[in-house]
Design a protein around this motif. Structure first.
Motif, PDB file in Angstrom:
ATOM      1  N   ALA A  12      33.296 -24.160  -9.032  1.00  0.00           N
ATOM      2  CA  ALA A  12      32.499 -24.580  -9.754  1.00  0.00           C
ATOM      3  C   ALA A  12      31.656 -25.666  -8.422  1.00  0.00           C
ATOM      4  O   ALA A  12      32.628 -26.114  -7.778  1.00  0.00           O
ATOM      5  N   GLY A  13      30.381 -26.082  -9.084  1.00  0.00           N
ATOM      6  CA  GLY A  13      30.010 -27.123  -8.159  1.00  0.00           C
ATOM      7  C   GLY A  13      28.961 -26.375  -7.148  1.00  0.00           C
ATOM      8  O   GLY A  13      28.791 -25.277  -6.868  1.00  0.00           O
ATOM      9  N   PRO A  14      28.260 -27.156  -6.262  1.00  0.00           N
ATOM     10  CA  PRO A  14      27.116 -26.902  -5.288  1.00  0.00           C
ATOM     11  C   PRO A  14      27.781 -26.280  -4.128  1.00  0.00           C
ATOM     12  O   PRO A  14      29.079 -26.504  -3.558  1.00  0.00           O
ATOM     13  N   ALA A  15      27.118 -25.324  -3.277  1.00  0.00           N
ATOM     14  CA  ALA A  15      27.465 -24.768  -2.002  1.00  0.00           C
ATOM     15  C   ALA A  15      26.183 -25.072  -1.341  1.00  0.00           C
ATOM     16  O   ALA A  15      25.201 -25.045  -1.679  1.00  0.00           O
ATOM     17  N   TYR A  16      26.805 -25.429   0.089  1.00  0.00           N
ATOM     18  CA  TYR A  16      25.796 -25.498   0.948  1.00  0.00           C
ATOM     19  C   TYR A  16      25.722 -24.564   2.267  1.00  0.00           C
ATOM     20  O   TYR A  16      26.836 -24.388   2.646  1.00  0.00           O
ATOM     21  N   ILE A  17      24.360 -24.262   2.736  1.00  0.00           N
ATOM     22  CA  ILE A  17      24.490 -23.206   3.824  1.00  0.00           C
ATOM     23  C   ILE A  17      23.871 -24.016   5.109  1.00  0.00           C
ATOM     24  O   ILE A  17      22.752 -24.601   4.838  1.00  0.00           O
ATOM     25  N   TYR A  18      24.219 -23.671   6.376  1.00  0.00           N
ATOM     26  CA  TYR A  18      23.619 -24.109   7.356  1.00  0.00           C
ATOM     27  C   TYR A  18      23.445 -23.063   8.579  1.00  0.00           C
ATOM     28  O   TYR A  18      24.592 -22.552   8.765  1.00  0.00           O
ATOM     29  N   ASN A  19      22.461 -22.948   9.083  1.00  0.00           N
ATOM     30  CA  ASN A  19      22.393 -21.861   9.940  1.00  0.00           C
ATOM     31  C   ASN A  19      21.768 -22.502  11.573  1.00  0.00           C
ATOM     32  O   ASN A  19      20.736 -22.773  11.644  1.00  0.00           O
ATOM     33  N   LEU A  20      22.789 -22.918  12.216  1.00  0.00           N
ATOM     34  CA  LEU A  20      22.717 -23.529  13.562  1.00  0.00           C
ATOM     35  C   LEU A  20      22.937 -22.920  15.034  1.00  0.00           C
ATOM     36  O   LEU A  20      23.846 -22.160  14.887  1.00  0.00           O
ATOM     37  N   SER A  55      29.711 -25.062   2.877  1.00  0.00           N
ATOM     38  CA  SER A  55      30.585 -26.072   2.452  1.00  0.00           C
ATOM     39  C   SER A  55      30.407 -25.965   0.883  1.00  0.00           C
ATOM     40  O   SER A  55      29.579 -25.767   0.116  1.00  0.00           O
ATOM     41  N   TYR A  56      31.606 -26.400   0.089  1.00  0.00           N
ATOM     42  CA  TYR A  56      31.671 -26.582  -1.035  1.00  0.00           C
ATOM     43  C   TYR A  56      31.720 -28.089  -1.496  1.00  0.00           C
ATOM     44  O   TYR A  56      32.499 -28.892  -0.982  1.00  0.00           O
TER      45      TYR A  56
END
Length: 396
Positions: free
Chosen positions: A47-55, A114-115
């Motif tokens: 549960a909860g948000p996930a975040y994505i980064y394309n670096l 990330s979670y």
């Protein structure tokens, strides 16, 4: 931008990835558009948000920066000393059970996920400071996250799962081909995630010390042994007994290295003399020499096993690195050893890598920097990719 794995720089050149691999054939330049879709599916059960980064690095300009959800490139601004906060490059990730699709530009770099909270990135005068969770003071130390590495260029897409730095949040990667079929890698066996940590905890010799937990005891990751040695969690002598036996064997025998899978007649011959293993070519000329390696050099495939991007020392070193980590140098005097059934069979070995490979659904992993020697790496490639994918897998 600091990329620890040896893979990214090599993929950017779209040439031979490592010893044991044949030379990749370039696709027509017009086969790969400026961006392709990247589908990210969240099957994590969290549960909860996930975040994505394309670096990564913009291959057209050499600039370092990030890509937004539409695949637009943004160069990093100048950093400082002490490091200054980087712009927020995060993309809102999919909730559990959902998927999103973003655009992937021609980059060589990483896709982080990330979670629960966003990652902290900063900029120095030398570029981006990426997470280094072996440092207890790293701001990302208590965040659950992971990343994949990829290169998309005119010759196609290479994308891999990686455990070179750590084993953490499970995921798999894939590529969709022009005919609609897909190639995937990185999935764990059922029970593989918990099974890995249970097995690592049960192993003597300091290997359980690689596990990092949050303040509430929740498992976050296991550090790769190169960092375990660095921070004192794993004894610096972890591989000494094996190295001593290798040194003894090749004081009287010859180690034959055939570093290129597509060049079976290119061979080098190693023999120990004192504290040095000398390698000669077919004519008997010494082409390179290696000091007796320590555990840090073996686990990191660096230092005394440095592998420059050349056609002699680098390929020999990559082969030695694989042989030490897989503990095949005593059982086969012809390297690389093609028989995965014999890997990690010695009591002294890279148990972190052993346990990861054992729990991968397809047996493939990047558990150390040159795990691609002999094609045992968790990598998929296509010269005409229609879509890439990252699947965030369950923690079971």
């Amino acid at each position: 931008m600091r990329i620890r794995s040896k893979l990214c720089a090599v993929l950017a050149a779209a040439a031979t990835v490592a010893a044991g691999l044949t030379t990749l054939v370039a696709a027509p330049a017009d086969a790969v558009p400026a961006t392709i879709p990247l589908k990210i599916s969240n099957n994590s059960g969290r549960a909860g948000p996930a975040y994505i980064y394309n670096l990564g690095t913009n291959l057209a300009t050499g600039q370092q920066g990030w890509a937004d959800a539409d695949g637009n490139f943004h160069a990093w601004p100048a950093g400082g000393n002490p490091p200054t906060p980087a712009p927020d490059a995060s993309i809102a990730g999919p909730a559990d059970g959902q998927s999103i699709t973003v655009r992937m530009p021609k980059f060589s770099g990483r896709v982080y996920f990330s979670y629960g909270q966003k990652l902290v990135f900063k900029l120095t005068t030398g570029g981006l400071v990426q997470p280094a969770v072996q440092n207890q003071d790293d701001p990302n130390r208590n965040i659950l996250f992971n990343w994949t590495e990829y290169t998309l260029n005119d010759s196609g897409l290479w994308i891999n799962s990686t455990q070179v730095d750590m084993f953490s949040a499970p995921y798999a990667v894939g590529v969709q081909l022009a005919d609609g079929s897909t190639k995937t890698t990185g999935h764990l066996k059922s029970g593989g995630y918990k099974g890995f940590f249970d097995a690592l905890r049960g192993h003597s010799g300091g290997w359980s010390n690689l596990i990092q937990t949050a303040s509430d005891g929740t498992v976050l990751r296991a550090l790769a042994p190169t960092y375990g040695v660095e921070v004192g969690a794993l004894p610096a002598s972890a591989m000494d007994d094996y190295v001593n036996r290798v040194w003894s064997k090749y004081s009287s025998e010859t180690l034959t290295v055939t570093p290129f899978g597509d060049q079976p007649n290119t061979k080098y011959y190693g023999k120990v003399s004192g504290n040095v293993m000398n390698f000669t070519d077919g004519g008997g000329t010494v082409v390179t020499s290696f000091q007796k390696p320590d555990s840090a050099s073996i686990f990191g495939c660096a230092k005394l096993l440095d592998a420059p991007n050349d056609l002699v020392r680098g390929p020999i070193s990559r082969t030695l690195c694989a042989g030490y980590n897989r503990s095949t140098l005593l059982t086969n005097s012809n390297q690389p050893d093609p028989n995965a059934n014999g890997f990690y069979s010695d009591a002294v070995t890279n148990h972190y890598a052993r346990l990861i490979h054992d729990r991968m659904a397809d047996g493939k992993a990047y558990a150390f920097a040159f795990d691609d020697v002999g094609n045992h790496e968790s990598l998929v490639h296509d010269g005409d990719p229609r879509q890439a994918s990252i699947t965030l897998d369950p923690f079971n």
